[in-house]
Design an enzyme around this catalytic site. Sequence first.
Site, PDB file in Angstrom:
ATOM      1  N   ARG A  72       0.825  -1.220   0.000  1.00 12.28           N
ATOM      2  CA  ARG A  72       0.000   0.000   0.000  1.00 12.28           C
ATOM      3  C   ARG A  72       0.861   1.274   0.000  1.00 12.28           C
ATOM      4  O   ARG A  72       0.407   2.338  -0.386  1.00 12.28           O
ATOM      5  CB  ARG A  72      -0.939  -0.014   1.216  1.00 12.28           C
ATOM      6  CG  ARG A  72      -2.078   1.028   1.157  1.00 12.28           C
ATOM      7  CD  ARG A  72      -2.958   0.896   2.378  1.00 12.28           C
ATOM      8  NE  ARG A  72      -4.137   1.774   2.356  1.00 12.28           N
ATOM      9  CZ  ARG A  72      -4.500   2.567   3.357  1.00 12.28           C
ATOM     10  NH1 ARG A  72      -3.770   2.614   4.451  1.00 12.28           N
ATOM     11  NH2 ARG A  72      -5.594   3.295   3.289  1.00 12.28           N
ATOM     12  N   ILE A  95      -8.122   7.160  -0.234  1.00 11.04           N
ATOM     13  CA  ILE A  95      -7.792   5.747  -0.429  1.00 11.04           C
ATOM     14  C   ILE A  95      -8.510   5.002   0.692  1.00 11.04           C
ATOM     15  O   ILE A  95      -8.375   5.355   1.869  1.00 11.04           O
ATOM     16  CB  ILE A  95      -6.258   5.507  -0.428  1.00 11.04           C
ATOM     17  CG1 ILE A  95      -5.928   4.010  -0.578  1.00 11.04           C
ATOM     18  CG2 ILE A  95      -5.575   6.081   0.795  1.00 11.04           C
ATOM     19  CD1 ILE A  95      -4.435   3.721  -0.786  1.00 11.04           C
ATOM     20  N   SER A  96      -9.305   4.025   0.335  1.00 12.38           N
ATOM     21  CA  SER A  96     -10.128   3.315   1.323  1.00 12.38           C
ATOM     22  C   SER A  96      -9.257   2.580   2.335  1.00 12.38           C
ATOM     23  O   SER A  96      -8.113   2.222   2.056  1.00 12.38           O
ATOM     24  CB  SER A  96     -11.037   2.296   0.632  1.00 12.38           C
ATOM     25  OG  SER A  96     -11.916   2.937  -0.245  1.00 12.38           O
ATOM     26  N   GLN A  97      -9.849   2.324   3.504  1.00 16.55           N
ATOM     27  CA  GLN A  97      -9.093   1.555   4.491  1.00 16.55           C
ATOM     28  C   GLN A  97      -8.922   0.130   3.970  1.00 16.55           C
ATOM     29  O   GLN A  97      -9.827  -0.437   3.337  1.00 16.55           O
ATOM     30  CB  GLN A  97      -9.754   1.594   5.855  1.00 16.55           C
ATOM     31  CG  GLN A  97     -11.058   0.870   6.001  1.00 16.55           C
ATOM     32  CD  GLN A  97     -11.703   1.212   7.331  1.00 16.55           C
ATOM     33  OE1 GLN A  97     -12.396   2.223   7.462  1.00 16.55           O
ATOM     34  NE2 GLN A  97     -11.491   0.371   8.325  1.00 16.55           N
TER      35      GLN A  97
END
Length: 215
Positions: free
Chosen positions: A36, A62-64
């Site tokens: 990530r 940015i999504s978890q």
Amino acid sequence: MSEDDLATRKMQFLYALRSRGVTDKRVLEAMEAIDRGPFVRGLFAERAYEDMPLPIPCGQTISQPSVVGLMTQALNVSPRDKVLEIGTGSGYQAAILAKLARRVYTIDRHRRLVHEAREIFAQLDLHTITAITGDGSHGLADQAPFDRIILTAAAEDPPGPLMAQLKVGGIMVLPVGQSDAVQSLIRVNKTETGLEYHELRDVRFVPLLEGLGKE
């Protein structure tokens, strides 16, 4: 950050995913393979391995990772599948899908995000992803039908044009609900006899907007 610190963070990262319900072996392997870190730049780079959403350019997020994992798990991607993603964002979700699918098409309304995502895909040798600047609410008719469709922006209902581009036997995963309230993550299975809806969990995503973003 030392290699030992990085290894420890990655172990904690995978443990957090499992503890939040991401149990599919192929999904976990894909999320272990795709770091990530490169997708989170600037002030928040240090927090790339925390299970939290983070800001990215163009007012997006940015999504978890646990939500990325749960959405990917719900999509149930096979190695033969052609996948459409609406909302490229940082490119992180598309990169994970590329480890699971035959081909990934990803659309974003922000030219800058698509350009930056393409750079990361090239660095990571992810050559099965096609990233396009466009209005994702209309899908990608010239490449339809798709085996799987995923939306990383919330719609009030599954958009008709996207549902039309999903194969019979296909799956769509998306957040639905008003943009200023808690949304529901759902999986839609398209069958010979109609649509089957499965509610997965509460989530919060940016709204799905029509048209191109202003640069």
